[in-house]
Design a protein around this motif. Structure first.
Motif, short mmCIF file in Angstrom:
data_model
loop_
_atom_site.label_atom_id
_atom_site.label_comp_id
_atom_site.label_asym_id
_atom_site.label_seq_id
_atom_site.Cartn_x
_atom_site.Cartn_y
_atom_site.Cartn_z
N UNK A 64 0.86 -1.20 0.00
CA UNK A 64 0.00 0.00 0.00
C UNK A 64 0.89 1.25 0.00
N UNK A 65 1.93 1.23 0.84
CA UNK A 65 2.84 2.39 0.91
C UNK A 65 3.56 2.61 -0.42
N UNK A 66 3.99 1.52 -1.06
CA UNK A 66 4.66 1.67 -2.36
C UNK A 66 3.69 2.21 -3.42
N UNK A 67 2.42 1.85 -3.32
CA UNK A 67 1.40 2.40 -4.22
C UNK A 67 1.24 3.89 -4.01
N UNK B 180 14.59 -3.95 -8.35
CA UNK B 180 15.11 -2.58 -8.24
C UNK B 180 14.44 -1.74 -7.17
N UNK B 181 14.07 -2.34 -6.04
CA UNK B 181 13.47 -1.56 -4.96
C UNK B 181 14.52 -0.68 -4.31
N UNK B 182 14.17 0.60 -4.13
CA UNK B 182 15.15 1.58 -3.62
C UNK B 182 15.64 1.22 -2.22
N UNK B 183 14.81 0.49 -1.45
CA UNK B 183 15.22 0.17 -0.07
C UNK B 183 15.93 -1.18 0.03
N UNK B 184 16.35 -1.73 -1.11
CA UNK B 184 17.10 -2.99 -1.09
C UNK B 184 18.60 -2.77 -1.32
N UNK B 185 19.12 -1.57 -1.00
CA UNK B 185 20.58 -1.38 -1.08
C UNK B 185 21.17 -1.91 0.22
N UNK B 186 22.46 -2.24 0.20
CA UNK B 186 23.06 -2.92 1.35
C UNK B 186 22.95 -2.10 2.65
N UNK C 93 10.46 9.17 2.49
CA UNK C 93 11.67 9.61 3.21
C UNK C 93 12.09 8.56 4.24
N UNK C 94 11.10 7.96 4.89
CA UNK C 94 11.40 6.97 5.93
C UNK C 94 11.77 5.63 5.31
N UNK C 95 10.99 5.21 4.32
CA UNK C 95 11.21 3.91 3.69
C UNK C 95 12.59 3.84 3.05
N UNK C 96 13.02 4.93 2.43
CA UNK C 96 14.33 4.93 1.76
C UNK C 96 15.47 4.84 2.75
N UNK C 97 15.19 5.11 4.02
CA UNK C 97 16.23 4.96 5.06
C UNK C 97 16.08 3.64 5.81
N UNK C 98 14.99 2.93 5.52
CA UNK C 98 14.75 1.68 6.22
C UNK C 98 14.11 1.88 7.58
N UNK C 99 13.55 3.08 7.81
CA UNK C 99 12.89 3.38 9.09
C UNK C 99 11.41 3.02 9.01
N UNK C 100 10.75 3.00 10.17
CA UNK C 100 9.32 2.68 10.20
C UNK C 100 8.47 3.93 10.02
N UNK C 101 7.37 3.77 9.30
CA UNK C 101 6.36 4.81 9.18
C UNK C 101 5.60 4.83 10.52
N UNK D 181 1.24 10.67 -3.64
CA UNK D 181 0.28 11.30 -2.73
C UNK D 181 1.07 11.93 -1.58
N UNK D 182 0.39 12.77 -0.79
CA UNK D 182 1.06 13.42 0.35
C UNK D 182 1.61 12.34 1.30
N UNK D 183 0.78 11.31 1.54
CA UNK D 183 1.21 10.21 2.41
C UNK D 183 2.41 9.50 1.81
N UNK D 184 2.36 9.26 0.50
CA UNK D 184 3.45 8.57 -0.19
C UNK D 184 4.76 9.34 -0.11
N UNK D 185 4.68 10.64 -0.28
CA UNK D 185 5.90 11.46 -0.25
C UNK D 185 6.50 11.48 1.14
N UNK D 186 5.62 11.53 2.15
CA UNK D 186 6.07 11.51 3.54
C UNK D 186 6.71 10.15 3.88
N UNK D 187 6.04 9.08 3.47
CA UNK D 187 6.52 7.73 3.76
C UNK D 187 7.85 7.44 3.06
#
Ligand code: C5P
Ligand code: MG
Length: 190
Positions: free
Chosen positions: A35-38, A133-139, A52-60, A44-50
């Motif tokens: 849902x978050x990746x969608x 190619x998921x952005x949050x799958x970098x080492x 930032x966290x997802x790309x760092x591997x943090x929790x929403x 969406x505003x929620x997507x843009x906010x999420x």
């Protein structure tokens, strides 16, 4: 309704096994990560906010994911049941999920926890990075996601253990072998 949680660290195979469970048991897939990746893809505003966290591997934050889950549950009460994938990730999310389901006269029957060692998780996620190619799958992000899992999310097991709903399963071997182990547990509940 019959509702289950599929649980485990990133790369444990929750999404893969969910697809097989849906086909066999006709449950509705509720993946908060999907849902978050969608939301991110639609910017969406929620997507843009999420993002930032997802790309760092943090929790929403809990309140945001809980709101998403609540609306998905309320819109699908006619279904046979849900498989929750990637949620709950904190004890508070687990507590609220129980309340939400109770309000609708239903509950979580069992929480299946896929157990996989850290080095195997990293190997699987790096392979997925090549394929999807998921952005949050970098080492670096993978290491942080596993750290967040170990420090925060893994405690959710205790919550389900206290209420006798925690079923750890060996998450290594072939996809079919793992699915067979899951079916042995689910057949007692569905
Ligand atoms: O569940 P999945 O691994 O697909 O989630 C991808 C990312 O989405 C997580 O690493 C996390 O940043 C975020 N997420 C979250 N809370 C959830 C589900 C996903 O923060 N309940
Ligand atoms: Mg997933």
């Amino acid at each position: 309704m019959v509702n289950i949680v599929i649980f485990g660290p990133p790369g444990a195979g929750k999404g893969t096994q969910s697809q097989l469970i849906i086909d066999k048991y006709k449950l509705m897939h509720l993946s908060t990560g999907d849902i978050l990746r969608g939301e991110m893809a639609s910017e969406t505003a929620l997507g843009l906010e999420a993002k930032k966290l997802i790309e760092k591997g943090e929790l929403v934050p809990d309140d945001i994911v809980i709101k998403m889950v609540r609306s998905k549950i309320e819109n699908n009460l006619d279904k046979k049941g849900f498989i929750f994938d990637g949620f709950p990730r904190t004890t508070r999310q687990a507590e609220v999920l129980d309340k939400l389901l109770e309000e609708n006269n239903t509950s979580i029957s069992v929480m299946i926890s896929l157990e996989v060692e850290e080095e195997e998780l990293v190997k699987r996620l790096l392979k997925r990075a090549e394929e999807e190619g998921r952005a949050d799958d970098s080492i670096e992000v993978i290491r942080n996601r596993i750290k967040v899992y170990n420090e925060v999310t893994s405690r959710v097991c205790n919550y389900y253990e206290k209420t006798n709903r925690y079923k750890p399963i060996d998450g290594t071997g072939t996809i079919e072998e793992i699915f067979g182990r899951i079916c042995n547990v689910l057949d007692e509940h569905i």
